[in-house]
Design a protein around this motif. Structure first.
Motif, PDB file in Angstrom:
ATOM      1  N   GLN A  88      32.241  36.787  47.015  1.00  0.00           N
ATOM      2  CA  GLN A  88      32.905  35.639  46.418  1.00  0.00           C
ATOM      3  C   GLN A  88      31.946  34.844  45.533  1.00  0.00           C
ATOM      4  N   SER A  89      30.680  34.782  45.933  1.00  0.00           N
ATOM      5  CA  SER A  89      29.717  33.967  45.188  1.00  0.00           C
ATOM      6  C   SER A  89      29.389  34.569  43.829  1.00  0.00           C
ATOM      7  N   ARG A  90      29.754  35.830  43.623  1.00  0.00           N
ATOM      8  CA  ARG A  90      29.472  36.459  42.334  1.00  0.00           C
ATOM      9  C   ARG A  90      30.630  36.271  41.357  1.00  0.00           C
ATOM     10  N   LYS A  91      31.589  35.434  41.738  1.00  0.00           N
ATOM     11  CA  LYS A  91      32.710  35.153  40.837  1.00  0.00           C
ATOM     12  C   LYS A  91      32.192  34.523  39.547  1.00  0.00           C
ATOM     13  N   LEU A  92      32.922  34.734  38.473  1.00  0.00           N
ATOM     14  CA  LEU A  92      32.511  34.215  37.166  1.00  0.00           C
ATOM     15  C   LEU A  92      32.633  32.698  37.085  1.00  0.00           C
ATOM     16  N   GLY A  93      33.523  32.130  37.870  1.00  0.00           N
ATOM     17  CA  GLY A  93      33.737  30.692  37.849  1.00  0.00           C
ATOM     18  C   GLY A  93      34.943  30.358  38.701  1.00  0.00           C
ATOM     19  N   MET A 115      45.699  37.413  35.742  1.00  0.00           N
ATOM     20  CA  MET A 115      44.759  38.011  34.794  1.00  0.00           C
ATOM     21  C   MET A 115      43.355  37.407  34.955  1.00  0.00           C
ATOM     22  N   LEU A 116      43.288  36.110  35.214  1.00  0.00           N
ATOM     23  CA  LEU A 116      41.984  35.468  35.443  1.00  0.00           C
ATOM     24  C   LEU A 116      41.327  36.018  36.712  1.00  0.00           C
ATOM     25  N   GLN A 117      42.137  36.200  37.761  1.00  0.00           N
ATOM     26  CA  GLN A 117      41.609  36.779  39.002  1.00  0.00           C
ATOM     27  C   GLN A 117      41.131  38.205  38.755  1.00  0.00           C
ATOM     28  N   ALA A 119      39.972  39.389  36.122  1.00  0.00           N
ATOM     29  CA  ALA A 119      38.740  39.373  35.319  1.00  0.00           C
ATOM     30  C   ALA A 119      37.523  38.931  36.126  1.00  0.00           C
ATOM     31  N   GLY A 120      37.753  38.430  37.358  1.00  0.00           N
ATOM     32  CA  GLY A 120      36.625  38.067  38.213  1.00  0.00           C
ATOM     33  C   GLY A 120      36.459  36.582  38.490  1.00  0.00           C
ATOM     34  N   PHE A 121      37.437  35.769  38.078  1.00  0.00           N
ATOM     35  CA  PHE A 121      37.387  34.340  38.374  1.00  0.00           C
ATOM     36  C   PHE A 121      38.028  34.073  39.738  1.00  0.00           C
ATOM     37  N   GLU A 122      37.550  33.027  40.398  1.00  0.00           N
ATOM     38  CA  GLU A 122      38.176  32.562  41.642  1.00  0.00           C
ATOM     39  C   GLU A 122      39.240  31.547  41.218  1.00  0.00           C
ATOM     40  N   VAL A 123      40.504  31.865  41.487  1.00  0.00           N
ATOM     41  CA  VAL A 123      41.602  31.045  40.965  1.00  0.00           C
ATOM     42  C   VAL A 123      42.402  30.404  42.097  1.00  0.00           C
ATOM     43  N   TYR A 124      42.639  29.108  41.964  1.00  0.00           N
ATOM     44  CA  TYR A 124      43.505  28.375  42.896  1.00  0.00           C
ATOM     45  C   TYR A 124      44.767  27.996  42.123  1.00  0.00           C
ATOM     46  N   ASP A 125      45.836  28.732  42.372  1.00  0.00           N
ATOM     47  CA  ASP A 125      47.098  28.494  41.663  1.00  0.00           C
ATOM     48  C   ASP A 125      47.918  27.475  42.460  1.00  0.00           C
ATOM     49  N   LEU A 126      48.125  26.295  41.864  1.00  0.00           N
ATOM     50  CA  LEU A 126      48.837  25.221  42.560  1.00  0.00           C
ATOM     51  C   LEU A 126      50.351  25.324  42.410  1.00  0.00           C
ATOM     52  N   GLY A 127      50.822  26.310  41.635  1.00  0.00           N
ATOM     53  CA  GLY A 127      52.262  26.494  41.471  1.00  0.00           C
ATOM     54  C   GLY A 127      52.808  25.680  40.312  1.00  0.00           C
ATOM     55  N   ARG A 128      54.044  25.198  40.479  1.00  0.00           N
ATOM     56  CA  ARG A 128      54.711  24.481  39.390  1.00  0.00           C
ATOM     57  C   ARG A 128      55.018  23.043  39.822  1.00  0.00           C
ATOM     58  N   GLU A 204      44.243  35.932  26.044  1.00  0.00           N
ATOM     59  CA  GLU A 204      43.449  34.906  25.358  1.00  0.00           C
ATOM     60  C   GLU A 204      42.878  33.916  26.371  1.00  0.00           C
ATOM     61  N   ALA A 205      43.641  33.617  27.419  1.00  0.00           N
ATOM     62  CA  ALA A 205      43.155  32.703  28.463  1.00  0.00           C
ATOM     63  C   ALA A 205      41.890  33.263  29.113  1.00  0.00           C
ATOM     64  N   VAL A 206      41.881  34.558  29.386  1.00  0.00           N
ATOM     65  CA  VAL A 206      40.707  35.199  29.988  1.00  0.00           C
ATOM     66  C   VAL A 206      39.520  35.127  29.025  1.00  0.00           C
ATOM     67  N   ALA A 207      39.770  35.450  27.755  1.00  0.00           N
ATOM     68  CA  ALA A 207      38.692  35.438  26.757  1.00  0.00           C
ATOM     69  C   ALA A 207      38.107  34.042  26.591  1.00  0.00           C
ATOM     70  N   LYS A 208      38.993  33.029  26.526  1.00  0.00           N
ATOM     71  CA  LYS A 208      38.522  31.650  26.330  1.00  0.00           C
ATOM     72  C   LYS A 208      37.760  31.158  27.567  1.00  0.00           C
TER      73      LYS A 208
END
Length: 214
Positions: A88-93, A115-117, A119-128, A204-208
């Motif tokens: 987990q600590s090697r996540k990109l962000g 897609m962010l996950q 690509a290697g990011f740790e993502v917390y999706d809060l929903g809508r 594009e979100a992943v690239a940015k």
């Protein structure tokens, strides 16, 4: 015995096929000769990235993307117990992502999270329909590097500005990047409200995110 290259092709192909059973079978087979992280990065994530490309080209549709994401998540869960400590600590962000308050659109934002996950990011999706303060509280809780804000209606765009304003009030704006997206959002809007970037689609979100956080 299949070669590693053949196993990688089978893993990515099973995700593209959107079939959970095929993904699970491919993961079980690959586990015999590949490391869990390699199965995820080179096989499952590569397949999900291709799904994103096909979606943007109009070759796949939203239900396919969601089924592929579901299948990939099942494959990753099968491997979680075998992942080495500290992976987990090697996540990109760390990214907190969600659709702003008053807006119940979910699918596009979910694709971005997946897609962010991938690509290697740790993502917390809060929903809508997420209140402004919840984005900031979660970002503080998980020490996030970025907040992703989706708005699919012109009437809810203002929520993106409000999150940025609250980050400023809390003295966190310099520490946390902000990405905005959604049908009515534009590069000009992002600049107007002081967001760090605007992403038109999931790729594009992943690239940015990589551009800003790496």
């Amino acid at each position: 015995m299949a070669t590693k290259e053949e196993l990688i092709q089978e893993l990515s192909g099973s995700v593209i096929s959107c079939k959970k059973d095929a993904v699970l079978a491919a993961v079980e087979k690959a586990k015999q000769v590949m490391e869990p992280a390699e199965i995820i990065d080179k096989g499952l994530a590569a397949g999900m990235n291709q799904v994103g490309v096909l979606f943007e080209r109009g070759k796949l549709f939203l239900p396919h993307v969601m089924m592929a994401a579901d299948a990939m998540t099942a494959g990753v869960k099968l491997l979680e117990a075998d992942l080495p400590e500290g992976t987990q600590s090697r996540k990109l962000g760390v990214i907190v992502n969600g659709t702003v308050e008053g807006d119940v659109h979910d699918i596009g934002k979910s694709i971005v999270s997946t897609m962010l996950q991938s690509a290697g990011f740790e993502v917390y999706d809060l929903g809508r329909d997420v209140p402004v303060k919840d984005f900031v509280e979660k970002a503080k809780e998980v020490n996030a590097n970025m907040i992703g804000l989706s708005a699919l209606m012109t009437t809810t765009l203002q929520g993106q500005r409000e999150v940025i304003d609250l980050l400023k009030e809390e003295g966190l704006r310099s520490k946390i990047k902000v990405m905005v997206g959604g049908a009515p959002a534009t590069q000009a809007w992002a600049e107007k409200i002081g967001a760090d970037c605007y992403a038109e689609n999931a790729s594009e979100a992943v690239a940015k995110a990589k551009e800003l956080l790496l």
